[in-house]
Design an enzyme around this catalytic site. Structure first.
Site, short mmCIF file in Angstrom:
data_model
loop_
_atom_site.label_atom_id
_atom_site.label_comp_id
_atom_site.label_asym_id
_atom_site.label_seq_id
_atom_site.Cartn_x
_atom_site.Cartn_y
_atom_site.Cartn_z
CG HIS A 1 18.61 39.73 65.74
ND1 HIS A 1 17.55 40.33 66.39
CD2 HIS A 1 18.17 38.51 65.36
CE1 HIS A 1 16.53 39.50 66.42
NE2 HIS A 1 16.87 38.38 65.79
CG ASP B 1 22.67 32.52 63.49
OD1 ASP B 1 23.17 31.88 62.54
OD2 ASP B 1 21.75 33.34 63.34
#
Ligand code: FE2
Ligand code: FE2
Length: 271
Positions: free
Chosen positions: A68, A8
């Site tokens: 997300h 990420d």
């Protein structure tokens, strides 16, 4: 094939590290294929069109997302136009974009990239990731029409990720976890030939609480009261992830190394 996966990308610090170093790493490690998780690249919340383009221009062949995925609303449209962005297979039946796709690496070699979301401790209930992935792996068997395959397993629980690793063992070249932003130390090749790591860690500033500037998270833990918004930490980021070499004929992993480059973490990489 030499494949790099980076976990990420967290905010500006993460983006800066990827743009500063990824093209050099591609050369130094003679990488054939690079996958980057971009779900937190825009202010820690999702991925904007501009930042998706930035990660692709910096040297990512594919960008994966996560829970997300659509925090930045422009991704809802952009993912339909940009096939190099992959969202979770089991995100929602109504989600735009694809959760798995086959890409072409140098020499015409084919690489399957897929992502699934876990169900344990996640804020929203998602569909069963095992059956979703099973259908994809049946469609693209290792050693068949794809030379390599990489599965990004986006989960909170290490147990669910490990179970997914064993579920995919011998059926995918690489199973790598994302979402917790902290790298685990269990990089290995499973008995069936699948390279595995429970969590790749983030590409972000580790002088933080999982990438966020530490003051507000600490306040919330200590007092139980929110006072300000979370903002990504801004010191130099560590690129964290996994380097894997695979056999084009079988699709199996032949070497696996953890990656930690730059920033605050103890360094690691293929030498
Ligand atoms: Fe994340
Ligand atoms: Fe996540």
């Amino acid at each position: 094939m030499r494949i790099l996966f980076l976990g990420d990308v967290m905010g500006r610090a993460g983006r800066a590290a990827v743009t500063a170093h990824l093209s050099q790493l591609r050369q130094d490690w003679r990488l054939d294929f690079v996958v980057v998780n971009g779900e937190n690249a825009t202010s820690g919340m999702g991925l904007s069109t501009d930042h998706a383009k930035l990660l692709l221009d910096a040297g990512a062949d594919v960008v994966t997302l996560g829970d997300h995925a659509f925090d930045q609303k422009d991704m809802l449209g952009f993912i339909e136009k940009e096939p190099r962005i992959i969202r979770p297979l089991n995100y929602s039946k109504a989600a735009p974009g694809a959760g798995a796709r086959v890409f072409t690496a140098p020499g015409g070699r084919k690489v399957l990239v897929a992502q699934v979301l876990g169900q344990v401790f996640m804020k929203r209930p998602f569909d069963d990731p095992f059956s979703a992935l099973d259908a994809t792996l049946r469609q693209y068997p290792m050693g068949g029409q794809v030379q390599a395959s990489l599965i990004d397993v986006h989960c909170e629980a290490t147990s669910e990720k490990m179970a997914m690793g064993h579920f995919c063992d011998g059926r995918a070249s690489i199973v790598v976890g994302t979402h917790t932003h902290i790298p685990t130390a269990d990089a290995m090749i499973l008995p069936g030939g699948t390279a595995y790591l429970s969590d790749a860690g983030m590409c972000g500033d580790y002088n933080s609480v999982i990438g966020m500037e530490k003051t507000e998270p600490l306040r919330r833990f200590i007092t139980g009261m929110p006072k300000a918004r979370f903002t990504p930490a801004t010191e130099s980021a560590t690129l964290s992830g996994l380097y894997v070499e695979t056999d084009d004929r079988t699709g199996k992993a032949t070497r696996v190394e953890m990656i930690r480059q730059g920033g605050r973490l103890a360094q690691a990489g293929p030498t």
